[in-house]
Design an enzyme around this catalytic site. Sequence first.
Site, short mmCIF file in Angstrom:
data_model
loop_
_atom_site.label_atom_id
_atom_site.label_comp_id
_atom_site.label_asym_id
_atom_site.label_seq_id
_atom_site.Cartn_x
_atom_site.Cartn_y
_atom_site.Cartn_z
N LYS A 183 0.86 -1.18 0.00
CA LYS A 183 0.00 0.00 0.00
C LYS A 183 0.91 1.24 0.00
O LYS A 183 1.43 1.64 1.03
CB LYS A 183 -0.90 -0.01 1.25
CG LYS A 183 -1.60 1.33 1.57
CD LYS A 183 -2.56 1.76 0.48
CE LYS A 183 -3.37 2.99 0.90
NZ LYS A 183 -2.54 4.23 1.03
N GLU A 259 9.94 1.80 10.65
CA GLU A 259 11.03 2.75 10.39
C GLU A 259 10.38 4.12 10.39
O GLU A 259 9.60 4.45 9.50
CB GLU A 259 11.73 2.43 9.06
CG GLU A 259 13.06 3.13 8.90
CD GLU A 259 12.91 4.54 8.34
OE1 GLU A 259 13.05 5.51 9.15
OE2 GLU A 259 12.65 4.68 7.14
N CYS A 293 14.00 10.96 6.28
CA CYS A 293 13.97 10.74 7.73
C CYS A 293 15.37 10.70 8.32
O CYS A 293 15.56 11.02 9.50
CB CYS A 293 13.23 9.44 8.05
SG CYS A 293 13.82 8.01 7.13
N GLU A 392 10.36 16.68 14.01
CA GLU A 392 10.73 16.45 12.62
C GLU A 392 9.93 17.38 11.72
O GLU A 392 8.71 17.35 11.71
CB GLU A 392 10.47 14.99 12.25
CG GLU A 392 10.98 14.62 10.87
CD GLU A 392 10.81 13.13 10.58
OE1 GLU A 392 11.77 12.52 10.09
OE2 GLU A 392 9.72 12.59 10.85
#
Length: 488
Positions: A183, A259, A293, A392
Amino acid sequence: MSLRPASSSDLLIDGKLTPGGGGTFDVVNPATEEVLGQAADATAADMDAAIAAARLAFDTTDWSRDPALRARCLRQLRDALLAHADELRELTVAEVGCPVFLTHGPQFEGPVNDLGYFADLAESYEWTTDLGRAKPMGIKNVREIRKEAAGVVGAITPWNFPHQINFAKIGPALAAGCTVVLKPAPDTPWCAALVGKVIAEETDFPPGVVNIVTSSDHSLGAQLSTDPRVDLVSFTGSTATGKKVMAGAAESLKKVFLELGGKSAFIVLDDADLASACAMAAFNVVTHAGQGCAITTRLLVPREKLDEAIAATRDSLSGLAAGDPTDAGTICGPLISAVQRDRVEAYIELAKTEGGTIEIGGGRPADKNSGFFVEPTLISGLDNSARVAQEEIFGPVLVILPHDGDDDAIRIANDSPYGLSGAVWGSDTARIDKVVNGVRTGTMGINGGIWYSADVPFGGYKHSGIGREMGVAGFEEYLESKAVATPA
């Protein structure tokens, strides 16, 4: 065969290309804001069919017990994708907004070639380990450990490096003998859907082994997490969503790989070449507009050299303006969407309210009338407790922070909920090793060292995730261990 969709792309379910039950949704070029075409919009019923196909293929075929077939199919896929390289490169730049130079690395060629690594691993891996003889309860036995595929894998992936992350999941999962339902993110559906077209038309993958379900509906990812027919969920994305995936998977006690986010520190020691270090930090944070990331977004410099470091970093950023991703010289392209641009701009405004100084950037490029661009931005005047130093941002925004020596730099680097990546620059090997050993993070680069490779496990500590992706460790995430004993 041309890969460019005439009007829209299809789902891949049970070996067949099929339209989505929900119609289609638009695919937008983030550099121009123009609609490129449409992608199939799957429904919950489509996802149910994909999971059923993957379950049937795992339970009733020899896929999980035939490493030679798995290796052959993976190499077929690699070769077919490389045969379409020019077309896929163009489509990737258009859909993702990534600078074209990155398609020669992690945005296309790197992960496609990595399929060969996992094909080799399927053939060379020691699937059985002999534990020798023993006498439990006085009875002589011969024992062995057999490694077997985990089962049906639900792979949920983000938009920032779609080929890299899609293949980092389906490559080792398929090599291990699992079947997969992928997906992808709704922002970049074509990167996955066109791989499905290649699988259906140019490889020997048995029906149901790979299923690719594009959709604008984020709840389909949750459906993968909760469906008891799925044995393992592999998710890359935000920490907040990762927690929801883990909670959803808990009801059926399925294995979970996560992750997640990062706020990685770039540590400059007082014996480093300051100008070179600051130039590299600037380059890193603007690459793909900071949408990675593992990108280092906190620059830690010696306090006594702070002013010099600010000037050097500002000068470097001034030469790395946001530009057209199709231009070979562009490093910083657009953000993926208007939503993401708004998020980044909100953080820049937050930095100002927290008392920070915008040393360069902070707005939209004056020469861009369209596209989701934000100027490369350097923020100073804050400490590590500021939200822009803790959260972030996922944009070309670098926060520069002073440190008072090596121990203080380690403390600041670790003063974060994340622990995904990092970097250190210096001259003294012993001091560098102390920093590397002291920072709690999954990867570290020394003086510009590059850890990214198919054989290197990638993942993080703390809120940056659970498990490792890539390498043998990443491959083994998709395996179970079975102990077998036979009377001697």
